[in-house]
Design a protein around this motif. Structure first.
Motif, PDB file in Angstrom:
ATOM      1  N   ASN A  14      44.575  43.226  23.561  1.00  0.00           N
ATOM      2  CA  ASN A  14      43.752  44.081  23.986  1.00  0.00           C
ATOM      3  C   ASN A  14      43.536  43.788  25.694  1.00  0.00           C
ATOM      4  O   ASN A  14      43.483  42.256  25.940  1.00  0.00           O
ATOM      5  CB  ASN A  14      42.388  43.841  23.427  1.00  0.00           C
ATOM      6  N   GLU A  15      43.339  44.755  26.510  1.00  0.00           N
ATOM      7  CA  GLU A  15      43.085  44.216  28.080  1.00  0.00           C
ATOM      8  C   GLU A  15      42.176  43.469  28.284  1.00  0.00           C
ATOM      9  O   GLU A  15      42.374  42.353  28.994  1.00  0.00           O
ATOM     10  CB  GLU A  15      42.966  45.584  28.726  1.00  0.00           C
ATOM     11  N   LYS A  16      41.112  43.598  27.527  1.00  0.00           N
ATOM     12  CA  LYS A  16      39.954  42.736  27.895  1.00  0.00           C
ATOM     13  C   LYS A  16      40.220  41.216  27.375  1.00  0.00           C
ATOM     14  O   LYS A  16      39.692  40.249  28.030  1.00  0.00           O
ATOM     15  CB  LYS A  16      38.489  43.087  27.269  1.00  0.00           C
ATOM     16  N   ALA A  17      40.858  40.919  26.631  1.00  0.00           N
ATOM     17  CA  ALA A  17      41.410  39.557  25.881  1.00  0.00           C
ATOM     18  C   ALA A  17      42.349  39.083  26.793  1.00  0.00           C
ATOM     19  O   ALA A  17      42.398  37.867  27.230  1.00  0.00           O
ATOM     20  CB  ALA A  17      42.028  39.813  24.479  1.00  0.00           C
ATOM     21  N   THR A  26      48.693  32.006  26.651  1.00  0.00           N
ATOM     22  CA  THR A  26      47.997  31.958  27.911  1.00  0.00           C
ATOM     23  C   THR A  26      48.850  31.684  29.090  1.00  0.00           C
ATOM     24  O   THR A  26      48.907  32.559  30.146  1.00  0.00           O
ATOM     25  CB  THR A  26      46.715  31.167  28.053  1.00  0.00           C
ATOM     26  N   LYS A  84      41.475  30.097  34.517  1.00  0.00           N
ATOM     27  CA  LYS A  84      40.936  29.849  36.069  1.00  0.00           C
ATOM     28  C   LYS A  84      39.724  28.855  36.057  1.00  0.00           C
ATOM     29  O   LYS A  84      39.816  27.880  36.856  1.00  0.00           O
ATOM     30  CB  LYS A  84      40.576  31.224  36.851  1.00  0.00           C
ATOM     31  N   ASP A  85      38.893  28.708  35.127  1.00  0.00           N
ATOM     32  CA  ASP A  85      37.754  27.963  34.897  1.00  0.00           C
ATOM     33  C   ASP A  85      37.991  26.743  34.744  1.00  0.00           C
ATOM     34  O   ASP A  85      37.667  25.734  35.321  1.00  0.00           O
ATOM     35  CB  ASP A  85      36.725  28.753  33.993  1.00  0.00           C
ATOM     36  N   ASN A 116      40.491  34.353  33.023  1.00  0.00           N
ATOM     37  CA  ASN A 116      39.242  33.870  33.585  1.00  0.00           C
ATOM     38  C   ASN A 116      39.100  32.346  32.946  1.00  0.00           C
ATOM     39  O   ASN A 116      38.632  31.758  33.707  1.00  0.00           O
ATOM     40  CB  ASN A 116      38.146  34.736  33.292  1.00  0.00           C
ATOM     41  N   ARG A 117      39.359  32.262  31.683  1.00  0.00           N
ATOM     42  CA  ARG A 117      38.989  30.992  30.933  1.00  0.00           C
ATOM     43  C   ARG A 117      40.012  29.979  31.571  1.00  0.00           C
ATOM     44  O   ARG A 117      39.645  28.813  32.086  1.00  0.00           O
ATOM     45  CB  ARG A 117      38.902  31.114  29.465  1.00  0.00           C
ATOM     46  N   SER A 137      42.387  39.515  30.116  1.00  0.00           N
ATOM     47  CA  SER A 137      41.295  39.106  31.269  1.00  0.00           C
ATOM     48  C   SER A 137      40.639  38.017  30.837  1.00  0.00           C
ATOM     49  O   SER A 137      40.438  37.121  31.918  1.00  0.00           O
ATOM     50  CB  SER A 137      40.401  40.368  31.847  1.00  0.00           C
ATOM     51  N   ALA A 138      40.091  37.889  29.949  1.00  0.00           N
ATOM     52  CA  ALA A 138      39.267  36.899  29.275  1.00  0.00           C
ATOM     53  C   ALA A 138      40.180  35.478  29.376  1.00  0.00           C
ATOM     54  O   ALA A 138      39.568  34.560  29.931  1.00  0.00           O
ATOM     55  CB  ALA A 138      38.586  36.969  27.945  1.00  0.00           C
ATOM     56  N   ARG A 139      41.215  35.445  28.802  1.00  0.00           N
ATOM     57  CA  ARG A 139      42.100  34.403  28.848  1.00  0.00           C
ATOM     58  C   ARG A 139      42.295  33.819  30.193  1.00  0.00           C
ATOM     59  O   ARG A 139      42.341  32.591  30.600  1.00  0.00           O
ATOM     60  CB  ARG A 139      43.565  34.666  28.179  1.00  0.00           C
TER      61      ARG A 139
END
Length: 70
Positions: free
Chosen positions: A34-37, A11, A46-47, A43-44, A39-41
């Protein structure tokens, strides 16, 4: 930086690449993800950072304001 001390190495790599201007697609290719993975990392992360900063802010606000010494 202390907030990031418990963040997974992958990350942190994603964060550093993103901060250096790499696209999500480029990061995904470099790290073989994966590009979505990716992005998800992000976002997590950032949160997580927002939550930690809010907690720190709330803690500081609860501290009594020191009075001036006469």
């Amino acid at each position: 930086f202390q907030i990031l001390s418990h963040t997974e190495e992958k990350t942190l790599k994603i964060l550093l690449l993103r901060l250096n201007g790499y696209s999500l697609r480029d990061i995904a290719q470099v790290l073989r993800m994966n590009e979505k993975a990716v992005s998800a990392r992000l976002n997590r992360l950032k949160d997580y950072i927002v939550n930690k900063l809010q907690t720190m802010k709330n803690h500081v606000e609860k501290q009594p304001f020191p009075l001036a010494i006469k």
